[in-house]
Design a protein around this motif. Structure first.
Motif, PDB file in Angstrom:
ATOM      1  N   LEU A 167       9.711 -36.785 -33.254  1.00 32.61           N
ATOM      2  CA  LEU A 167       9.019 -38.027 -32.901  1.00 32.61           C
ATOM      3  C   LEU A 167       7.818 -38.278 -33.815  1.00 32.61           C
ATOM      4  O   LEU A 167       7.595 -39.393 -34.273  1.00 32.61           O
ATOM      5  CB  LEU A 167       8.548 -37.990 -31.449  1.00 32.61           C
ATOM      6  CG  LEU A 167       9.639 -37.907 -30.392  1.00 32.61           C
ATOM      7  CD1 LEU A 167       9.033 -37.731 -29.012  1.00 32.61           C
ATOM      8  CD2 LEU A 167      10.519 -39.139 -30.434  1.00 32.61           C
ATOM      9  N   LYS A 203       4.935 -41.278 -26.007  1.00 31.86           N
ATOM     10  CA  LYS A 203       6.230 -40.590 -25.977  1.00 31.86           C
ATOM     11  C   LYS A 203       6.099 -39.091 -25.676  1.00 31.86           C
ATOM     12  O   LYS A 203       7.091 -38.433 -25.373  1.00 31.86           O
ATOM     13  CB  LYS A 203       6.967 -40.793 -27.296  1.00 31.86           C
ATOM     14  CG  LYS A 203       7.363 -42.237 -27.522  1.00 31.86           C
ATOM     15  CD  LYS A 203       8.094 -42.401 -28.830  1.00 31.86           C
ATOM     16  CE  LYS A 203       8.466 -43.859 -29.038  1.00 31.86           C
ATOM     17  NZ  LYS A 203       9.194 -44.059 -30.285  1.00 31.86           N
ATOM     18  N   HIS A 230       7.663 -37.915 -22.483  1.00 36.20           N
ATOM     19  CA  HIS A 230       9.098 -38.117 -22.301  1.00 36.20           C
ATOM     20  C   HIS A 230       9.955 -37.463 -23.377  1.00 36.20           C
ATOM     21  O   HIS A 230      11.123 -37.792 -23.520  1.00 36.20           O
ATOM     22  CB  HIS A 230       9.391 -39.620 -22.252  1.00 36.20           C
ATOM     23  CG  HIS A 230       8.532 -40.346 -21.273  1.00 36.20           C
ATOM     24  ND1 HIS A 230       8.664 -40.196 -19.912  1.00 36.20           N
ATOM     25  CD2 HIS A 230       7.487 -41.194 -21.452  1.00 36.20           C
ATOM     26  CE1 HIS A 230       7.762 -40.934 -19.293  1.00 36.20           C
ATOM     27  NE2 HIS A 230       7.031 -41.546 -20.207  1.00 36.20           N
TER      28      HIS A 230
END
Length: 175
Positions: A112, A100, A103
C-alpha cells in the motif's frame, strides 16, 4: 532527523550478506517476493498498543500517550519467518493520510505504501537490537529462540503531516 541517535549504528558492522537488505530503498516486500515466491504475511496483531519509548519522538508523540494504532506481522517464506515487522502511527493519521492502515488485513503494508505517489519516505536507519529492546522480545515471542542480537531497520512514511513508523527486524538464519 526522524530517528534517535541509537538508530544509526555503522552499517559496516552488519554482516555483508545482510547489508543490501538493510539498505533496500524500495519495498522490502517486493524484494522478498522476488527471492521467495511462496511469500506470505502472517498478522500477529493489529490494535491500539502503547508505543515504545524510542517511537514517541519519531512520531512526535507526547511521552504520556498510552495507545497508538499498531500492527505486527511476520513476513514469511511459506511458513518460515524471515522478518518481524512492527508499524505504529497516530490515531489522527489513521483517519487522514493512513486511512488504509486499519484495513490492510493479510496484505503487506508495503504494497500500500509504495503504491501511493502521495506517500514519502524518510531515510532508512538501522541498529542492532537485543533483549533490552521490546522489538527483540516481541520477535522472540513470535518465533522462539533468537541470537543475542538482531539487525533491524526503520523508516518513517509521510502522508502530508501524518507519520507512520515501520520497523523491520531481520530473523536468522536467513539473513
Amino acid at each position: 532527523m526522524p530517528h534517535p541517535h541509537r538508530w544509526h549504528h555503522p552499517l559496516c558492522l552488519a554482516p555483508r550478506a545482510l547489508r543490501p537488505w538493510l539498505t533496500e530503498a524500495g519495498s522490502l516486500t517486493a524484494r522478498l517476493i522476488a527471492h521467495h515466491p511462496d511469500f506470505q504475511v502472517r498478522v500477529l496483531k493489529q490494535q491500539a498498543a502503547r508505543p515504545h519509548q524510542d517511537e514517541l519522538a519519531t512520531l512526535c508523540l507526547a511521552s504520556g500517550v498510552r495507545h497508538a494504532p499498531t500492527r505486527e506481522v511476520l513476513l514469511c517464506a511459506g511458513t518460515t519467518p524471515l522478518v518481524f515487522a512492527h508499524s505504529v502511527t497516530t490515531a489522527v493519521a489513521v483517519r487522514r493520510g493512513f486511512r488504509k492502515f486499519r484495513h490492510v488485513g493479510g496484505r503487506s503494508l508495503g504494497s500500500l505504501l509504495f503504491a501511493s505517489p502521495t506517500i514519502a519516505r524518510s531515510r532508512l536507519a538501522w541498529c542492532r537490537v537485543d533483549a533490552r529492546h521490546p522489538l527483540w522480545r516481541k520477535a522472540r515471542k513470535a518465533v522462539g529462540p533468537l541470537p543475542r542480537r538482531l539487525w533491524a531497520r526503520r523508516s518513517v512514511f509521510y502522508a502530508g503531516a501524518d507519520r507512520l513508523l515501520v520497523t523491520e527486524v531481520f530473523l536468522p538464519p536467513h539473513f
